[in-house]
Design a protein around this motif. Structure first.
Motif, mmCIF file in Angstrom:
data_model
loop_
_atom_site.group_PDB
_atom_site.id
_atom_site.type_symbol
_atom_site.label_atom_id
_atom_site.label_comp_id
_atom_site.label_asym_id
_atom_site.label_seq_id
_atom_site.Cartn_x
_atom_site.Cartn_y
_atom_site.Cartn_z
ATOM 1 N N TRP A 180 -1.487 -1.588 4.537
ATOM 2 C CA TRP A 180 -0.845 -2.869 4.218
ATOM 3 C C TRP A 180 0.013 -2.721 2.965
ATOM 4 O O TRP A 180 1.171 -3.111 2.935
ATOM 5 C CB TRP A 180 -1.929 -3.913 4.021
ATOM 6 C CG TRP A 180 -1.479 -5.340 3.952
ATOM 7 C CD1 TRP A 180 -0.209 -5.822 4.073
ATOM 8 C CD2 TRP A 180 -2.326 -6.478 3.774
ATOM 9 N NE1 TRP A 180 -0.207 -7.196 3.979
ATOM 10 C CE2 TRP A 180 -1.496 -7.622 3.790
ATOM 11 C CE3 TRP A 180 -3.702 -6.642 3.596
ATOM 12 C CZ2 TRP A 180 -2.006 -8.912 3.629
ATOM 13 C CZ3 TRP A 180 -4.206 -7.916 3.446
ATOM 14 C CH2 TRP A 180 -3.366 -9.040 3.461
ATOM 15 N N GLN A 181 -0.578 -2.164 1.908
ATOM 16 C CA GLN A 181 0.162 -1.890 0.678
ATOM 17 C C GLN A 181 -0.349 -0.587 0.080
ATOM 18 O O GLN A 181 -1.546 -0.289 0.139
ATOM 19 C CB GLN A 181 -0.018 -3.017 -0.345
ATOM 20 C CG GLN A 181 0.699 -4.310 -0.001
ATOM 21 C CD GLN A 181 2.203 -4.213 -0.179
ATOM 22 O OE1 GLN A 181 2.709 -3.286 -0.812
ATOM 23 N NE2 GLN A 181 2.928 -5.167 0.376
ATOM 24 N N SER A 182 0.571 0.176 -0.492
ATOM 25 C CA SER A 182 0.250 1.422 -1.187
ATOM 26 C C SER A 182 0.931 1.383 -2.545
ATOM 27 O O SER A 182 2.149 1.216 -2.619
ATOM 28 C CB SER A 182 0.752 2.619 -0.372
ATOM 29 O OG SER A 182 0.670 3.815 -1.116
ATOM 30 N N ALA A 183 0.148 1.504 -3.623
ATOM 31 C CA ALA A 183 0.692 1.363 -4.977
ATOM 32 C C ALA A 183 0.467 2.637 -5.777
ATOM 33 O O ALA A 183 -0.637 3.189 -5.788
ATOM 34 C CB ALA A 183 0.036 0.183 -5.685
ATOM 35 N N GLY A 184 1.523 3.083 -6.449
ATOM 36 C CA GLY A 184 1.401 4.242 -7.322
ATOM 37 C C GLY A 184 1.273 3.868 -8.783
ATOM 38 O O GLY A 184 0.640 4.574 -9.564
ATOM 39 N N ASP A 185 1.853 2.728 -9.177
ATOM 40 C CA ASP A 185 1.855 2.308 -10.580
ATOM 41 C C ASP A 185 0.722 1.326 -10.865
ATOM 42 O O ASP A 185 0.933 0.264 -11.443
ATOM 43 C CB ASP A 185 3.207 1.670 -10.934
ATOM 44 C CG ASP A 185 4.347 2.667 -10.841
ATOM 45 O OD1 ASP A 185 4.092 3.863 -11.055
ATOM 46 O OD2 ASP A 185 5.474 2.252 -10.540
ATOM 47 N N TYR A 186 -0.485 1.672 -10.439
ATOM 48 C CA TYR A 186 -1.630 0.807 -10.702
ATOM 49 C C TYR A 186 -2.185 1.100 -12.096
ATOM 50 O O TYR A 186 -1.854 2.112 -12.732
ATOM 51 C CB TYR A 186 -2.711 1.001 -9.634
ATOM 52 C CG TYR A 186 -3.092 2.442 -9.378
ATOM 53 C CD1 TYR A 186 -4.117 3.058 -10.086
ATOM 54 C CD2 TYR A 186 -2.423 3.197 -8.417
ATOM 55 C CE1 TYR A 186 -4.468 4.377 -9.850
ATOM 56 C CE2 TYR A 186 -2.757 4.517 -8.175
ATOM 57 C CZ TYR A 186 -3.781 5.104 -8.896
ATOM 58 O OH TYR A 186 -4.118 6.411 -8.672
ATOM 59 N N LEU A 187 -3.046 0.191 -12.570
ATOM 60 C CA LEU A 187 -3.605 0.294 -13.914
ATOM 61 C C LEU A 187 -5.133 0.242 -13.846
ATOM 62 O O LEU A 187 -5.714 0.377 -12.770
ATOM 63 C CB LEU A 187 -3.053 -0.832 -14.788
ATOM 64 C CG LEU A 187 -1.525 -0.823 -14.979
ATOM 65 C CD1 LEU A 187 -1.056 -2.109 -15.634
ATOM 66 C CD2 LEU A 187 -1.097 0.389 -15.789
ATOM 67 N N ALA A 188 -5.768 0.031 -14.992
ATOM 68 C CA ALA A 188 -7.229 -0.013 -15.020
ATOM 69 C C ALA A 188 -7.778 -1.273 -14.357
ATOM 70 O O ALA A 188 -8.928 -1.294 -13.912
ATOM 71 C CB ALA A 188 -7.727 0.079 -16.461
ATOM 72 N N ASP A 189 -6.968 -2.326 -14.289
ATOM 73 C CA ASP A 189 -7.405 -3.579 -13.664
ATOM 74 C C ASP A 189 -6.260 -4.096 -12.801
ATOM 75 O O ASP A 189 -5.149 -4.306 -13.292
ATOM 76 C CB ASP A 189 -7.778 -4.605 -14.735
ATOM 77 C CG ASP A 189 -8.623 -5.741 -14.185
ATOM 78 O OD1 ASP A 189 -8.541 -6.007 -12.976
ATOM 79 O OD2 ASP A 189 -9.370 -6.360 -14.963
ATOM 80 N N ASN A 190 -6.520 -4.291 -11.508
ATOM 81 C CA ASN A 190 -5.460 -4.603 -10.553
ATOM 82 C C ASN A 190 -5.891 -5.736 -9.633
ATOM 83 O O ASN A 190 -7.022 -5.748 -9.140
ATOM 84 C CB ASN A 190 -5.147 -3.373 -9.692
ATOM 85 C CG ASN A 190 -4.906 -2.132 -10.531
ATOM 86 O OD1 ASN A 190 -3.801 -1.880 -10.976
ATOM 87 N ND2 ASN A 190 -5.962 -1.351 -10.763
ATOM 88 N N SER A 191 -4.979 -6.676 -9.399
ATOM 89 C CA SER A 191 -5.259 -7.791 -8.497
ATOM 90 C C SER A 191 -4.368 -7.687 -7.266
ATOM 91 O O SER A 191 -3.167 -7.427 -7.377
ATOM 92 C CB SER A 191 -5.010 -9.124 -9.210
ATOM 93 O OG SER A 191 -5.244 -10.210 -8.334
ATOM 94 N N PHE A 192 -4.970 -7.881 -6.095
ATOM 95 C CA PHE A 192 -4.238 -7.897 -4.825
ATOM 96 C C PHE A 192 -4.646 -9.176 -4.102
ATOM 97 O O PHE A 192 -5.839 -9.468 -3.967
ATOM 98 C CB PHE A 192 -4.607 -6.669 -3.989
ATOM 99 C CG PHE A 192 -3.910 -6.604 -2.656
ATOM 100 C CD1 PHE A 192 -2.576 -6.251 -2.581
ATOM 101 C CD2 PHE A 192 -4.587 -6.888 -1.482
ATOM 102 C CE1 PHE A 192 -1.924 -6.186 -1.353
ATOM 103 C CE2 PHE A 192 -3.953 -6.822 -0.254
ATOM 104 C CZ PHE A 192 -2.614 -6.471 -0.190
#
Length: 312
Positions: free
Chosen positions: A42-54
């Motif tokens: 559905w979604q693929s993220a490379g620039d994630y951090l220590a805390d992420n909301s989807f």
């Protein structure tokens, strides 16, 4: 086709694991369950951090594809149409998918296939870890269907995992390594912690406050509109100083809709302070109302009655 509640997951990553994942080019991936399976990123993220909301709402678009093949991106072969649970859409003999109408089981989405061999597929609306909203594929039937009807059953459950060299909308048929399933069928929010290469449910954090409702608009429109289209028109304007607001659109029956402007989940620090300060501006109600009116105009509808209720 009424929309349901906002759903969101919070993915926390231990700093040591975050460094390892980033150093080895792993992406944070999400998939949504349809017909008891997960088979599209559905979604693929490379620039994630220590805390992420989807986050997401159950706002869907139905389409047909000529093929299913693992490790390649979905190719939408037909036009796509907005559709909701309890709706059906006809794929005619020319391969044109017609607007959805009420029909079929209330918890399923039905394709009435008059065309021939086709792989039914669904896309869904989501807000990624950067706060950007989009509609991308969540499912393609692995086996083609022939003339007749086929039902798709999206479930409020998501799968989360880390993987190298994979992009949004990639199809897959094999189980993902070390994936975590998160069931939101009875709740609207959930959190997971990735630490030491393992998933767990973290304890509640006092760092976060519940997202506040900023403004509720109840409008009776001059014609029915797709809640999906209204949502996307409004969300496309929530940029700049409004980027930490989100819109939730539901049906109140007939042509009446409810639009709730809310804070994005899990805001902290300067972003939360700025958002709360903005809510003190007496012009905010007019500005958010204007965004709704512009969305109505884009959909070629007016309104016969409208209430704007701050903070409800």
């Amino acid at each position: 086709m009424p929309a349901g509640q906002d759903k969101s997951v919070d993915i926390q990553i231990d700093p040591d694991d975050l460094k390892t994942l980033k150093d080895n080019n792993y992406k944070l991936c999400f998939a949504k369950k349809v017909n008891d399976t997960y088979n599209v990123v559905w979604q693929s993220a490379g620039d994630y951090l220590a805390d992420n909301s989807f986050a997401w709402q159950p706002l869907y678009r139905l389409f047909g594809s000529n093929s299913f093949s693992g490790d390649v991106k979905v190719r939408v072969s037909t036009n796509d149409v907005a559709i909701g649970l309890g709706d059906q859409a006809v794929l005619d003999k020319e391969g044109i998918l017609h607007d959805a109408s009420t029909g079929g089981p209330p918890t399923e989405i039905t394709m009435v296939n008059q065309f021939g061999k086709i792989h039914p597929g669904l896309s869904a609306y989501s807000t990624d870890v950067h706060g950007e909203s989009s509609t991308t594929p969540i499912y393609v039937a692995e086996k083609e269907i022939v003339l007749g009807q086929d039902t798709l059953t999206p479930v409020e459950a998501v799968q989360v995992w880390f993987e190298q060299n994979i992009a949004t909308s990639t199809m897959f048929s094999d189980a993902r390594s070390n994936a975590e399933e998160i069931d939101l069928t009875t709740v609207n929010t959930a959190a997971r912690l990735y630490s030491g290469g393992k998933w767990s449910t973290p304890t509640a954090s006092s760092l976060y406050t519940d997202p506040a409702t900023v403004l509720t608009i109840i409008a009776t429109l001059t014609a029915a509109v797709s809640l999906y289209d209204l949502m996307t028109k409004i969300s496309s304007r929530l940029t700049g100083v409004y980027k930490d607001f989100k819109a939730e659109v539901t049906s109140e029956g007939g042509t009446t809709v409810k639009i709730k402007y809310k804070e994005q989940p899990r805001l902290t620090g300067a972003r939360l302070t700025q958002t709360r300060q903005l809510q003190q501006d007496p012009k905010l109600v007019d500005q958010l109302s204007d965004i709704a009116l512009r969305a109505f105009a884009q959909l070629n509808v007016g309104y016969t009655a409208m209430q704007a209720i701050p903070g409800r």
